[in-house]
Design an enzyme around this catalytic site. Structure first.
Site, PDB file in Angstrom:
ATOM      1  N   LYS A  17       0.729  -7.191   4.400  1.00  9.89           N
ATOM      2  CA  LYS A  17       0.222  -6.296   5.429  1.00  9.89           C
ATOM      3  C   LYS A  17       0.967  -6.499   6.740  1.00  9.89           C
ATOM      4  O   LYS A  17       1.037  -7.616   7.263  1.00  9.89           O
ATOM      5  CB  LYS A  17      -1.279  -6.532   5.626  1.00  9.89           C
ATOM      6  CG  LYS A  17      -1.972  -5.532   6.520  1.00  9.89           C
ATOM      7  CD  LYS A  17      -3.474  -5.798   6.555  1.00  9.89           C
ATOM      8  CE  LYS A  17      -4.218  -4.751   7.365  1.00  9.89           C
ATOM      9  NZ  LYS A  17      -5.681  -5.007   7.400  1.00  9.89           N
ATOM     10  N   CYS A  51      -5.716  -1.159   3.931  1.00  8.46           N
ATOM     11  CA  CYS A  51      -6.907  -0.985   4.752  1.00  8.46           C
ATOM     12  C   CYS A  51      -6.625  -0.168   6.011  1.00  8.46           C
ATOM     13  O   CYS A  51      -6.182   0.968   5.930  1.00  8.46           O
ATOM     14  CB  CYS A  51      -7.516  -2.345   5.080  1.00  8.46           C
ATOM     15  SG  CYS A  51      -9.259  -2.256   5.586  1.00  8.46           S
ATOM     16  N   GLU A 104      -7.718  -4.408  -1.985  1.00  6.98           N
ATOM     17  CA  GLU A 104      -7.550  -5.535  -1.068  1.00  6.98           C
ATOM     18  C   GLU A 104      -8.647  -6.565  -1.354  1.00  6.98           C
ATOM     19  O   GLU A 104      -9.782  -6.218  -1.660  1.00  6.98           O
ATOM     20  CB  GLU A 104      -7.669  -5.022   0.362  1.00  6.98           C
ATOM     21  CG  GLU A 104      -7.582  -6.089   1.439  1.00  6.98           C
ATOM     22  CD  GLU A 104      -7.952  -5.546   2.821  1.00  6.98           C
ATOM     23  OE1 GLU A 104      -7.463  -6.097   3.813  1.00  6.98           O
ATOM     24  OE2 GLU A 104      -8.723  -4.560   2.890  1.00  6.98           O
TER      25      GLU A 104
END
Length: 562
Positions: free
Chosen positions: A364, A415, A304
């Site tokens: 995301k 994440c 990321e």
């Protein structure tokens, strides 16, 4: 007589809130319960990565069950709050490293409020038969609520996430993280039942028959507490082992951790340096491949934020990624910040082919509130101007993170998404044969955040029977086998690359097939126990009020007749 029946028989009657004990012991007991709740919360914190004393996790539910035994709902709320603060304040200390203490403490208090509700619920259900079972189910219910509301929830600090390895870990493959949390809590509440029974045996030392019954109850509770981890150990026997290459055709996967010039909130100001670092590390890896030092990878994973410069709009950034992809001669999964839609930006993974350039993407789906977007910005600015560090809000993606790379299906989550059961479940259901977690931990410095997140990734490997690749800008990057063992890992804030052959699996665990059902069933058990106490109490109160009103009306009628 069961353990819970014995506990119910001998439990002391609650003392009315308005009537202090004649001997003045009530304040002393209130303080003792508060200290016990706080100690339980802090000991539970020690079970999590950073300290890694995972066995201590069972003492958290045990301590809170003992502290809330025989108290009123309001005192249960207080004890739960104290327990939650003692747990979350140290656990989440990494959230305040660069933004100050207010966001850290605000988040800790918010999370502790959920544990306050749990403490109240434990106080209500403490006298029920089989109370250790209902108490353990309430832990799952509390985590389910905390992980969903508000703003999609924040499931950090679930009991399951302290069990990356140990006797409870394998249960993740059978019922997911909720079953692991339930097992940890049930072991703890059974230990609490044993302590209560032993305490009764001590009090009943002058009555042999009652003492013998209490000792039997204690023995049964200890057996129950030991049985749960034994079942967990046996549950590991039919599961996948620690080999990366067994279970399907292999792909050679390279992980690149380019590192950042320095840690901190100015990470985004270093975005060109970060991109160049990942390009350079990939070119160095290509040189090693050419020299025959490492195998030619089929695919490469960048983390990321490896390109916070939008490669769709910035030709220079696109050219740099092209150079890296052509050098390594394999598609690269690039973590990028992309402009749009509209006024938003997107945290996006891009499959970058060495020949055709950018292809499939995953955006995301769960941006982090207060970190990647700020809901009700003007309201929260009243408390802290740190909200304006988030200059542009990230948009949420709307598709599952399954991406085709090198003839296989990669399941990508970004994440903090690894903490959410449903987001990982979706990519496995979508056909992912390996899992990838792209993350950026540079904004948390040398804290426990990275090890805590790695522990979640390890549990997911067991839960879904998949190898997991973790790629971080600054560490910890890792390759995890399907049994949760770490095969390769990097240190914090150092460049790193490693290449591993990874089997692409299509077998599904029981947890993958049943999805969220274990969590819903356990939550229903916990909520049902609370309702079983509250509904009759409300009815009794209503009936008493009706009888009181009838007596008043009858008195008025009699007086009128007189």
């Amino acid at each position: 007589m069961t353990v819970s029946e014995s506990a119910e028989r001998d439990a002391p009657a609650p003392t009315p809130a308005a009537a202090p004990e004649p001997d003045g012991r009530r304040p002393v007991r209130w303080v003792a319960r508060t200290l016990l709740a706080a100690a339980g919360g802090f000991v539970m914190f020690l079970a999590f990565p950073g300290w890694d004393l995972s066995t201590l996790a069972v003492l958290g539910p045990a301590a809170l069950s003992l502290a809330t035994r025989g108290v009123r709902f309001r005192l249960g709320l207080w004890l739960g709050l104290v327990h939650g603060l003692a747990f979350f304040t140290p656990l989440l200390s990494w959230t305040g490293i660069y933004v100050g203490s207010f966001p850290w403490l605000a988040l800790s208090v918010t999370e502790a409020l959920y544990v306050a509700l749990l403490g109240g619920a434990l106080a209500l259900t403490a006298r029920m038969r089989a109370w250790p079972l209902w108490a353990a189910a309430l832990w799952v219910a509390d985590e389910a609520l905390r992980g969903r509301w508000p703003f999609g929830g924040f499931p950090w600090g679930r009991l399951a996430f302290s069990q990356a390895e140990g006797p409870f870990t394998a249960l993740a493959a059978w019922g997911g993280a909720p079953l692991v949390s339930f097992a940890v809590a049930l072991t703890g509440t059974s230990l609490a039942a044993a302590v209560l029974a032993l305490s009764r045996a001590w009090r009943d030392s002058s009555e042999p028959e009652r003492r013998a019954g209490s000792l039997r109850a204690a023995a049964l509770a200890v057996v129950a507490a030991l049985a749960v981890p034994v079942v967990g150990t046996l549950a590991a026997l039919p599961l996948a082992g620690g080999s990366l290459t067994e279970g399907g055709p292999t792909r050679t996967v390279a992980v690149v951790q380019g590192n950042v010039p320095r840690a901190g909130l100015d990470f985004n100001e270093q975005r060109r340096a970060v991109l160049d670092n990942h390009v350079s590390r990939t070119q160095e890896l290509a040189a090693q491949v050419a020299a025959g030092e490492v195998a030619q990878p089929d695919l490469v994973v960048w983390p990321e934020n490896s390109s916070d410069i939008d490669p769709y709009l910035n030709a220079d950034a696109a050219a740099a990624i092209d150079r890296a992809a052509r050098a390594i001669d394999a598609p690269i999964l690039v973590g990028a910040v992309v402009s749009g839609p509209g006024r938003f930006i997107s945290n996006t993974a891009i499959v970058w082919d060495p020949v055709t350039g950018p292809g499939q993407t995953y955006t995301k789906r769960h941006p982090v509130p207060m970190a990647e977007y700020v809901p009700y910005r003007s309201f929260f600015r009243f408390f802290s101007d740190k909200v304006d560090l988030v200059r542009a809000d990230f948009a949420a993606g709307d598709r599952v993170g399954t991406l085709d790379m090198a003839g296989t299906t990669v399941g990508d989550v970004i994440c903090f998404e690894v903490a959410y059961d449903g987001l990982v479940q979706d990519v496995v259901a979508g056909g992912a044969s390996m899992l990838v977690i792209q993350t950026n931990n540079a904004t948390f410095g040398f804290s426990d955040e990275s090890p805590q997140q790695l522990a979640m990734s390890r549990l997911r490997a067991v839960e879904f029977g998949r190898s997991v690749v973790v790629a971080s800008t600054s560490g910890i990057s890792a390759v995890i086998a399907p049994d949760g063992s770490v095969v390769r890992s990097s240190d914090l804030f150092v460049p790193a690359t490693f290449v591993e052959d990874i089997a692409q699996r299509d077998q599904t665990t029981v947890a993958a097939r049943v999805g969220a059902w274990p969590e819903w069933v356990l939550t229903a058990l916990g909520v049902g126990a609370v309702l079983a106490v509250v509904v009759p109490a409300v009815r009794r109160r209503g009936a008493g009020s009706t009888r009181g009103t009838s007596r008043v009306e009858e008195g008025r009628t009699t007086k009128g007749r007189a």
